[in-house]
Design an enzyme around this catalytic site. Structure first.
Site, PDB file in Angstrom:
ATOM      1  N   ARG A 234       0.861  -1.184   0.000  1.00 45.22           N
ATOM      2  CA  ARG A 234       0.000   0.000   0.000  1.00 45.22           C
ATOM      3  C   ARG A 234       0.894   1.229   0.000  1.00 45.22           C
ATOM      4  O   ARG A 234       1.895   1.284   0.727  1.00 45.22           O
ATOM      5  CB  ARG A 234      -0.913   0.037   1.228  1.00 45.22           C
ATOM      6  CG  ARG A 234      -2.130  -0.886   1.150  1.00 45.22           C
ATOM      7  CD  ARG A 234      -3.125  -0.461   0.054  1.00 45.22           C
ATOM      8  NE  ARG A 234      -4.276  -1.347  -0.039  1.00 45.22           N
ATOM      9  CZ  ARG A 234      -4.345  -2.412  -0.846  1.00 45.22           C
ATOM     10  NH1 ARG A 234      -3.328  -2.734  -1.623  1.00 45.22           N
ATOM     11  NH2 ARG A 234      -5.443  -3.143  -0.895  1.00 45.22           N
ATOM     12  N   ASP A 258       4.218  -0.417  -7.007  1.00 46.72           N
ATOM     13  CA  ASP A 258       2.974  -0.775  -7.677  1.00 46.72           C
ATOM     14  C   ASP A 258       1.810  -0.022  -7.039  1.00 46.72           C
ATOM     15  O   ASP A 258       0.692  -0.061  -7.548  1.00 46.72           O
ATOM     16  CB  ASP A 258       2.747  -2.295  -7.534  1.00 46.72           C
ATOM     17  CG  ASP A 258       1.506  -2.767  -8.280  1.00 46.72           C
ATOM     18  OD1 ASP A 258       1.442  -2.500  -9.503  1.00 46.72           O
ATOM     19  OD2 ASP A 258       0.618  -3.377  -7.654  1.00 46.72           O
ATOM     20  N   GLU A 263      -2.727   7.471  -5.006  1.00 48.61           N
ATOM     21  CA  GLU A 263      -3.151   6.802  -6.248  1.00 48.61           C
ATOM     22  C   GLU A 263      -4.635   6.961  -6.564  1.00 48.61           C
ATOM     23  O   GLU A 263      -5.044   6.812  -7.720  1.00 48.61           O
ATOM     24  CB  GLU A 263      -2.773   5.318  -6.226  1.00 48.61           C
ATOM     25  CG  GLU A 263      -3.571   4.460  -5.265  1.00 48.61           C
ATOM     26  CD  GLU A 263      -3.126   2.993  -5.284  1.00 48.61           C
ATOM     27  OE1 GLU A 263      -1.921   2.731  -5.152  1.00 48.61           O
ATOM     28  OE2 GLU A 263      -3.997   2.123  -5.434  1.00 48.61           O
ATOM     29  N   HIS A 295      -0.813  -0.297  -9.727  1.00 46.87           N
ATOM     30  CA  HIS A 295      -1.574  -1.243  -8.899  1.00 46.87           C
ATOM     31  C   HIS A 295      -2.039  -2.458  -9.717  1.00 46.87           C
ATOM     32  O   HIS A 295      -3.223  -2.800  -9.731  1.00 46.87           O
ATOM     33  CB  HIS A 295      -2.770  -0.534  -8.249  1.00 46.87           C
ATOM     34  CG  HIS A 295      -3.146  -1.136  -6.924  1.00 46.87           C
ATOM     35  ND1 HIS A 295      -3.463  -0.400  -5.819  1.00 46.87           N
ATOM     36  CD2 HIS A 295      -3.235  -2.432  -6.543  1.00 46.87           C
ATOM     37  CE1 HIS A 295      -3.746  -1.203  -4.811  1.00 46.87           C
ATOM     38  NE2 HIS A 295      -3.618  -2.446  -5.224  1.00 46.87           N
TER      39      HIS A 295
HETATM   40  P1  NAI Z   1      -1.542 -11.135   5.315  1.00 53.42           P
HETATM   41  O1  NAI Z   1      -2.588 -10.660   6.292  1.00 53.42           O
HETATM   42  O2  NAI Z   1      -1.518 -12.584   4.961  1.00 53.42           O
HETATM   43  O3  NAI Z   1      -0.084 -10.729   5.859  1.00 53.42           O
HETATM   44  C1  NAI Z   1       0.195  -9.494   6.442  1.00 53.42           C
HETATM   45  C2  NAI Z   1       1.311  -9.704   7.467  1.00 53.42           C
HETATM   46  O4  NAI Z   1       1.640  -8.423   8.005  1.00 53.42           O
HETATM   47  C3  NAI Z   1       0.910 -10.596   8.639  1.00 53.42           C
HETATM   48  O5  NAI Z   1       1.852 -11.631   8.787  1.00 53.42           O
HETATM   49  C4  NAI Z   1       0.878  -9.651   9.841  1.00 53.42           C
HETATM   50  O6  NAI Z   1       1.293 -10.286  11.048  1.00 53.42           O
HETATM   51  C5  NAI Z   1       1.867  -8.577   9.413  1.00 53.42           C
HETATM   52  N1  NAI Z   1       1.613  -7.302  10.073  1.00 53.42           N
HETATM   53  C6  NAI Z   1       0.451  -6.620  10.142  1.00 53.42           C
HETATM   54  N2  NAI Z   1       0.625  -5.466  10.799  1.00 53.42           N
HETATM   55  C7  NAI Z   1       1.927  -5.432  11.178  1.00 53.42           C
HETATM   56  C8  NAI Z   1       2.708  -4.481  11.892  1.00 53.42           C
HETATM   57  N3  NAI Z   1       2.191  -3.354  12.365  1.00 53.42           N
HETATM   58  N4  NAI Z   1       4.027  -4.775  12.076  1.00 53.42           N
HETATM   59  C9  NAI Z   1       4.564  -5.920  11.615  1.00 53.42           C
HETATM   60  N5  NAI Z   1       3.866  -6.856  10.933  1.00 53.42           N
HETATM   61  C10 NAI Z   1       2.565  -6.606  10.711  1.00 53.42           C
HETATM   62  O7  NAI Z   1      -1.733 -10.218   4.032  1.00 53.42           O
HETATM   63  P2  NAI Z   1      -1.260 -10.535   2.544  1.00 53.42           P
HETATM   64  O8  NAI Z   1      -2.328 -11.276   1.826  1.00 53.42           O
HETATM   65  O9  NAI Z   1       0.108 -11.086   2.564  1.00 53.42           O
HETATM   66  O10 NAI Z   1      -1.236  -9.058   1.921  1.00 53.42           O
HETATM   67  C11 NAI Z   1      -0.337  -8.069   2.379  1.00 53.42           C
HETATM   68  C12 NAI Z   1      -0.743  -6.735   1.806  1.00 53.42           C
HETATM   69  O11 NAI Z   1      -0.532  -6.750   0.390  1.00 53.42           O
HETATM   70  C13 NAI Z   1      -2.225  -6.377   1.952  1.00 53.42           C
HETATM   71  O12 NAI Z   1      -2.498  -5.794   3.205  1.00 53.42           O
HETATM   72  C14 NAI Z   1      -2.451  -5.397   0.843  1.00 53.42           C
HETATM   73  O13 NAI Z   1      -2.258  -4.088   1.330  1.00 53.42           O
HETATM   74  C15 NAI Z   1      -1.357  -5.741  -0.170  1.00 53.42           C
HETATM   75  N6  NAI Z   1      -1.900  -6.204  -1.440  1.00 53.42           N
HETATM   76  C16 NAI Z   1      -1.516  -5.577  -2.596  1.00 53.42           C
HETATM   77  C17 NAI Z   1      -2.033  -5.968  -3.811  1.00 53.42           C
HETATM   78  C18 NAI Z   1      -1.617  -5.329  -5.104  1.00 53.42           C
HETATM   79  O14 NAI Z   1      -2.236  -5.603  -6.141  1.00 53.42           O
HETATM   80  N7  NAI Z   1      -0.590  -4.508  -5.139  1.00 53.42           N
HETATM   81  C19 NAI Z   1      -3.027  -7.036  -3.884  1.00 53.42           C
HETATM   82  C20 NAI Z   1      -3.311  -7.687  -2.633  1.00 53.42           C
HETATM   83  C21 NAI Z   1      -2.771  -7.256  -1.447  1.00 53.42           C
END
Ligand code: NAI
Length: 331
Positions: A234, A258, A263, A295
């Site tokens: 993000r 990305d 955005e 994105h």
């Molecule tokens: P997920 O929920 O599986 O993993 C997120 C990880 O971040 C977790 O392991 C969590 O413990 C950790 N985390 C959360 N807050 C934290 C903090 N304050 N300090 C340290 N660690 C922290 O999520 P996933 O599926 O891996 O997605 C990650 C991010 O990718 C999403 O939140 C989204 O913003 C982004 N994304 C981007 C896309 C794109 O097209 N560019 C598409 C899909 C997701």
């Protein structure tokens, strides 16, 4: 169920129509949900939203006044929804928690390799009949230290791929994943140490008040000179002005993004006939060691099919709950 689908893109329309199989009355609109366009939801039971739709408190109040009881996000992230306000108003929110973490992890690797091996510059040169290699030197991925911030679904797959390249992997997350330690020999550490010791830093945590501008001037100052920074998570995770400063001094040697803090209203749309008003992204676009995609990390056939299937499934569930007089749990 009558559903107003905001920000419908051409690339997702056939997937949504196929997944729906005529069950729900979908009003597919190209416009984004904003305080102005919200009136288009009048008469619907639900709205479906994408990344750049605005579901702030003000907009949610209006949706609630129109009788909207359900928001089906077509995204994993939900930082654009004021979930506290939605709960207060009794609006249920669903999302697509995992549609293809591979899509995003693989795009992250595409950015890393394209920047490292200067593929865009090389391609442009060749098209101009310039076959010189000067300035195109890259580095071996093997043996480099990659810092992965966030080892959830996407971060874990990126780690698997980077391990295949022979990278040493440092990780930062609130929760340690033992499987990743055992399988790929990763080392968990704090964010500052990760930034100080990594050749490549890649972001995979969600955007929250805690993670806003996680990568700021102070953090960049601690990074290795010439570090590669990649953000496919993000935009708000990164203080973009601090990154520009880092690029100007050479501290940041490569930047792949990305996602972008500003955005909304820019990405996903064709502005080619307009004058670019955003001076920050305009500056970023002048660096030949910056690679920007709008994105698109999620944009694979598999992901689009899964997003559409889960969104329609979420609408099905909500409809069933209405039919049986129960309410679905809040997100
Ligand atoms: P997920 O929920 O599986 O993993 C997120 C990880 O971040 C977790 O392991 C969590 O413990 C950790 N985390 C959360 N807050 C934290 C903090 N304050 N300090 C340290 N660690 C922290 O999520 P996933 O599926 O891996 O997605 C990650 C991010 O990718 C999403 O939140 C989204 O913003 C982004 N994304 C981007 C896309 C794109 O097209 N560019 C598409 C899909 C997701």
């Amino acid at each position: 169920m009558k559903t107003t689908v905001f920000s419908t893109h051409k690339f997702e329309e056939p997937h949504l129509v196929a997944a729906n199989r005529g069950k729900h009355e979908l009003n597919l609109l190209e416009v984004r949900l904003t305080g102005i366009t919200v009136s288009l939801a009048q008469g619907a039971d639900a709205v479906s939203l994408f990344t750049s739709d605005d579901a702030s408190a003000e907009v949610l109040n209006k949706l609630s006044a129109f009788g909207i009881k359900y928001i089906a996000l077509r995204t994993a992230g939900y930082n654009n929804v004021n979930t506290k306000k939605a709960a207060e108003l009794g609006i249920k929110v669903s999302r697509v928690p995992a549609y293809s973490p591979y899509a995003i992890a693989e795009h992250t690797v595409a950015l890393i390799l394209a920047l490292n091996r200067k593929l865009i510059r090389s391609h442009n040169r060749v098209r101009d009949m310039n076959f010189s290699l000067n300035g195109l030197t890259g580095f071996d991925m093997n043996g480099k230290t990659a810092g992965v911030i966030g080892t959830g679904k996407i971060g874990a797959i990126l780690i698997k791929i980077l391990h295949g390249f022979g990278c040493k992997i440092l990780a930062y997350d609130s929760f340690e994943d033992k499987m990743l330690i055992e399988k790929y020999g990763i080392c968990y550490t704090d964010c500052k140490t990760l930034c100080a010791q990594s050749d490549i830093v890649s972001l995979h945590v969600p955007l929250s008040t805690e993670t806003k501008h996680l990568i700021n001037s102070d953090c960049i100052d601690h990074m290795k000179s010439g570090v590669m920074l990649i953000n496919t998570s993000r935009g708000g995770l990164v203080d973009t002005k601090a990154v520009i400063k880092g690029l100007k001094t050479g501290k940041i040697g490569y930047f792949g993004m990305d996602v972008y803090e500003e955005e909304e209203g820019l990405f996903f749309e064709d502005h080619s006939d307009e004058i670019l008003q955003d001076d920050v992204i305009a500056r970023l676009m002048t660096f030949n060691n910056v690679l920007i995609t709008s994105h698109q990390a999620f944009l694979t056939d598999t992901a689009l099919t899964n997003i559409a299937d889960t969104t329609i499934y979420n609408l099905d569930c909500f409809e069933k709950q209405i039919d049986s007089g129960n309410e679905v749990a809040s997100n």
